[in-house]
Design a protein around this motif. Sequence first.
Motif, PDB file in Angstrom:
ATOM      1  N   VAL A  27       3.123  -0.924   4.309  1.00 40.26           N
ATOM      2  CA  VAL A  27       2.669   0.602   4.191  1.00 40.26           C
ATOM      3  C   VAL A  27       3.895   1.333   3.766  1.00 40.26           C
ATOM      4  O   VAL A  27       4.599   1.472   4.630  1.00 40.26           O
ATOM      5  CB  VAL A  27       1.858   0.954   5.190  1.00 40.26           C
ATOM      6  N   VAL A  28       3.666   2.023   2.573  1.00 39.41           N
ATOM      7  CA  VAL A  28       4.952   2.890   2.192  1.00 39.41           C
ATOM      8  C   VAL A  28       4.509   4.247   2.177  1.00 39.41           C
ATOM      9  O   VAL A  28       3.577   4.278   1.370  1.00 39.41           O
ATOM     10  CB  VAL A  28       5.401   2.512   0.648  1.00 39.41           C
ATOM     11  N   ASP A  29       5.045   5.236   3.060  1.00 38.00           N
ATOM     12  CA  ASP A  29       4.605   6.510   3.134  1.00 38.00           C
ATOM     13  C   ASP A  29       5.586   7.408   2.550  1.00 38.00           C
ATOM     14  O   ASP A  29       6.822   7.267   2.905  1.00 38.00           O
ATOM     15  CB  ASP A  29       4.310   6.933   4.437  1.00 38.00           C
ATOM     16  N   THR A  30       5.316   8.227   1.336  1.00 33.25           N
ATOM     17  CA  THR A  30       6.183   8.895   0.656  1.00 33.25           C
ATOM     18  C   THR A  30       5.167  10.300   0.214  1.00 33.25           C
ATOM     19  O   THR A  30       4.289  10.274  -0.304  1.00 33.25           O
ATOM     20  CB  THR A  30       6.697   8.158  -0.644  1.00 33.25           C
ATOM     21  N   ASN A  31       6.100  11.185   0.047  1.00 32.04           N
ATOM     22  CA  ASN A  31       5.652  12.593  -0.434  1.00 32.04           C
ATOM     23  C   ASN A  31       5.543  12.577  -1.926  1.00 32.04           C
ATOM     24  O   ASN A  31       4.858  13.465  -2.232  1.00 32.04           O
ATOM     25  CB  ASN A  31       6.543  13.704  -0.106  1.00 32.04           C
ATOM     26  N   ALA A  32       5.960  11.455  -2.451  1.00 32.25           N
ATOM     27  CA  ALA A  32       5.866  11.241  -3.833  1.00 32.25           C
ATOM     28  C   ALA A  32       4.441  11.167  -4.147  1.00 32.25           C
ATOM     29  O   ALA A  32       3.951  11.274  -5.303  1.00 32.25           O
ATOM     30  CB  ALA A  32       6.699  10.397  -4.517  1.00 32.25           C
ATOM     31  N   MET A  33       3.714  10.632  -2.917  1.00 32.45           N
ATOM     32  CA  MET A  33       2.054  10.156  -3.287  1.00 32.45           C
ATOM     33  C   MET A  33       1.108  11.395  -2.888  1.00 32.45           C
ATOM     34  O   MET A  33       1.676  11.907  -2.080  1.00 32.45           O
ATOM     35  CB  MET A  33       1.995   8.716  -2.414  1.00 32.45           C
ATOM     36  N   PRO A  34       0.486  11.808  -4.121  1.00 28.13           N
ATOM     37  CA  PRO A  34      -0.497  12.738  -3.764  1.00 28.13           C
ATOM     38  C   PRO A  34      -1.119  12.724  -2.268  1.00 28.13           C
ATOM     39  O   PRO A  34      -1.732  11.479  -2.140  1.00 28.13           O
ATOM     40  CB  PRO A  34      -1.259  13.107  -4.888  1.00 28.13           C
ATOM     41  N   GLN A  55       5.137  -0.539   9.805  1.00 25.81           N
ATOM     42  CA  GLN A  55       4.274   0.124   9.096  1.00 25.81           C
ATOM     43  C   GLN A  55       3.537  -1.109   8.186  1.00 25.81           C
ATOM     44  O   GLN A  55       3.766  -1.202   7.045  1.00 25.81           O
ATOM     45  CB  GLN A  55       4.685   0.931   8.308  1.00 25.81           C
ATOM     46  N   ARG A  56       2.451  -1.692   8.631  1.00 25.90           N
ATOM     47  CA  ARG A  56       1.740  -2.685   8.069  1.00 25.90           C
ATOM     48  C   ARG A  56       0.292  -2.315   8.203  1.00 25.90           C
ATOM     49  O   ARG A  56      -0.174  -1.846   9.443  1.00 25.90           O
ATOM     50  CB  ARG A  56       1.898  -4.028   8.270  1.00 25.90           C
ATOM     51  N   MET A  57      -0.674  -2.575   7.394  1.00 24.97           N
ATOM     52  CA  MET A  57      -2.105  -2.780   7.420  1.00 24.97           C
ATOM     53  C   MET A  57      -2.654  -3.835   6.624  1.00 24.97           C
ATOM     54  O   MET A  57      -2.339  -3.998   5.297  1.00 24.97           O
ATOM     55  CB  MET A  57      -2.764  -1.290   6.795  1.00 24.97           C
ATOM     56  N   ILE A  94       0.688  -1.203   0.034  1.00 26.59           N
ATOM     57  CA  ILE A  94       0.009  -0.044  -0.087  1.00 26.59           C
ATOM     58  C   ILE A  94       0.834   1.131  -0.037  1.00 26.59           C
ATOM     59  O   ILE A  94       1.752   1.176   0.693  1.00 26.59           O
ATOM     60  CB  ILE A  94      -0.814  -0.105   1.268  1.00 26.59           C
ATOM     61  N   VAL A  95       0.560   2.161  -0.854  1.00 28.67           N
ATOM     62  CA  VAL A  95       1.316   3.493  -0.978  1.00 28.67           C
ATOM     63  C   VAL A  95       0.331   4.508  -0.463  1.00 28.67           C
ATOM     64  O   VAL A  95      -0.468   4.638  -0.903  1.00 28.67           O
ATOM     65  CB  VAL A  95       2.090   3.853  -2.287  1.00 28.67           C
ATOM     66  N   LEU A  96       0.800   5.279   0.570  1.00 26.09           N
ATOM     67  CA  LEU A  96       0.210   6.597   1.024  1.00 26.09           C
ATOM     68  C   LEU A  96       1.086   7.812   1.150  1.00 26.09           C
ATOM     69  O   LEU A  96       2.162   7.679   1.204  1.00 26.09           O
ATOM     70  CB  LEU A  96      -0.437   6.172   2.371  1.00 26.09           C
ATOM     71  N   ASN A  97       0.376   9.028   1.186  1.00 23.91           N
ATOM     72  CA  ASN A  97       0.939  10.201   1.456  1.00 23.91           C
ATOM     73  C   ASN A  97       1.345  10.168   2.930  1.00 23.91           C
ATOM     74  O   ASN A  97       0.380   9.370   3.694  1.00 23.91           O
ATOM     75  CB  ASN A  97       0.239  11.389   1.155  1.00 23.91           C
ATOM     76  N   PRO A  98       2.202  10.560   3.537  1.00 26.28           N
ATOM     77  CA  PRO A  98       2.733  10.484   4.932  1.00 26.28           C
ATOM     78  C   PRO A  98       1.507  11.351   5.927  1.00 26.28           C
ATOM     79  O   PRO A  98       1.172  10.909   6.897  1.00 26.28           O
ATOM     80  CB  PRO A  98       3.951  11.308   5.067  1.00 26.28           C
ATOM     81  N   VAL A  99       0.833  12.188   5.365  1.00 30.97           N
ATOM     82  CA  VAL A  99      -0.200  12.919   6.015  1.00 30.97           C
ATOM     83  C   VAL A  99      -1.273  11.909   6.169  1.00 30.97           C
ATOM     84  O   VAL A  99      -2.072  11.789   7.453  1.00 30.97           O
ATOM     85  CB  VAL A  99      -0.825  14.177   5.353  1.00 30.97           C
TER      86      VAL A  99
END
Length: 244
Positions: free
Chosen positions: A225-232, A218-220, A187-192
């Motif tokens: 779960v990957v959190d990166t600012n590259a994801m809107p 970081q798992r769900m 899963i890819v998410l923005n850190p926010v």
Amino acid sequence: RGIARMGFKAVTDITSLATGTGGVGAGIQPARLPGVVRGPDRPFTIRDLIMPGRTGSNAIEYVQESGFQSMAAPVAEGTLKPQSDLSLELKTTTVKTIAHWFRASKQVLADLPLLQSYINGRAIYGLKYVEENQILAGDGTGENLLGILPQATPFNDALRKTGDTPIDTLRRAILQVRVAEYRATGIVLNPVDWAELELQKDDTGAYIWVNVQEGGTQRMWRLPVVDTNAMPEGEFLVGAFDMG
């Protein structure tokens, strides 16, 4: 009676001033700390989700299944078997180059050995920064990569149920991947957005998803779960990345 006479002379303090009587500031050398203080670096994670490879060409060809019609069915002995159809298509994608350069004289590189390694480090970081954005969101035009997001299947809103939370939505996205006969691997998410999920509480005020004292991986829903600012912000990506 006797008379005593005393003479007074002005006293000059020795100070850190650089000029004037008592000024010794010119002899004070500032302490120089080693290295260069720089801004924060983004940890790159999207590339780790897929399996990178190498090529010695400027283009890559691959064969993709473009059609499959299975007519398989139970048949009686001696009867005509149904015919199925299969078609393959040759795909070609060009290799893209991500590049930049710095200009420095031989003299400054010789006088400041640290500078060359520092430039090399910042150069590689700059390449990886653009690479991550391209892998995730490149639009495929011109010299841009065709990233994952532009090719991804939109989330099926019909899967939503009344009262669904963002956590529920991610689980239904995993379901959408599974219904399509794939198995999601991340899963890819923005850190926010990831922070908002971790801050979810129940009616008693207890955190639902995380132990604030110990943190944790970081798992769900059993997926990393990957959190990166590259994801809107406000968007999410669930996929079978190991196929890429």
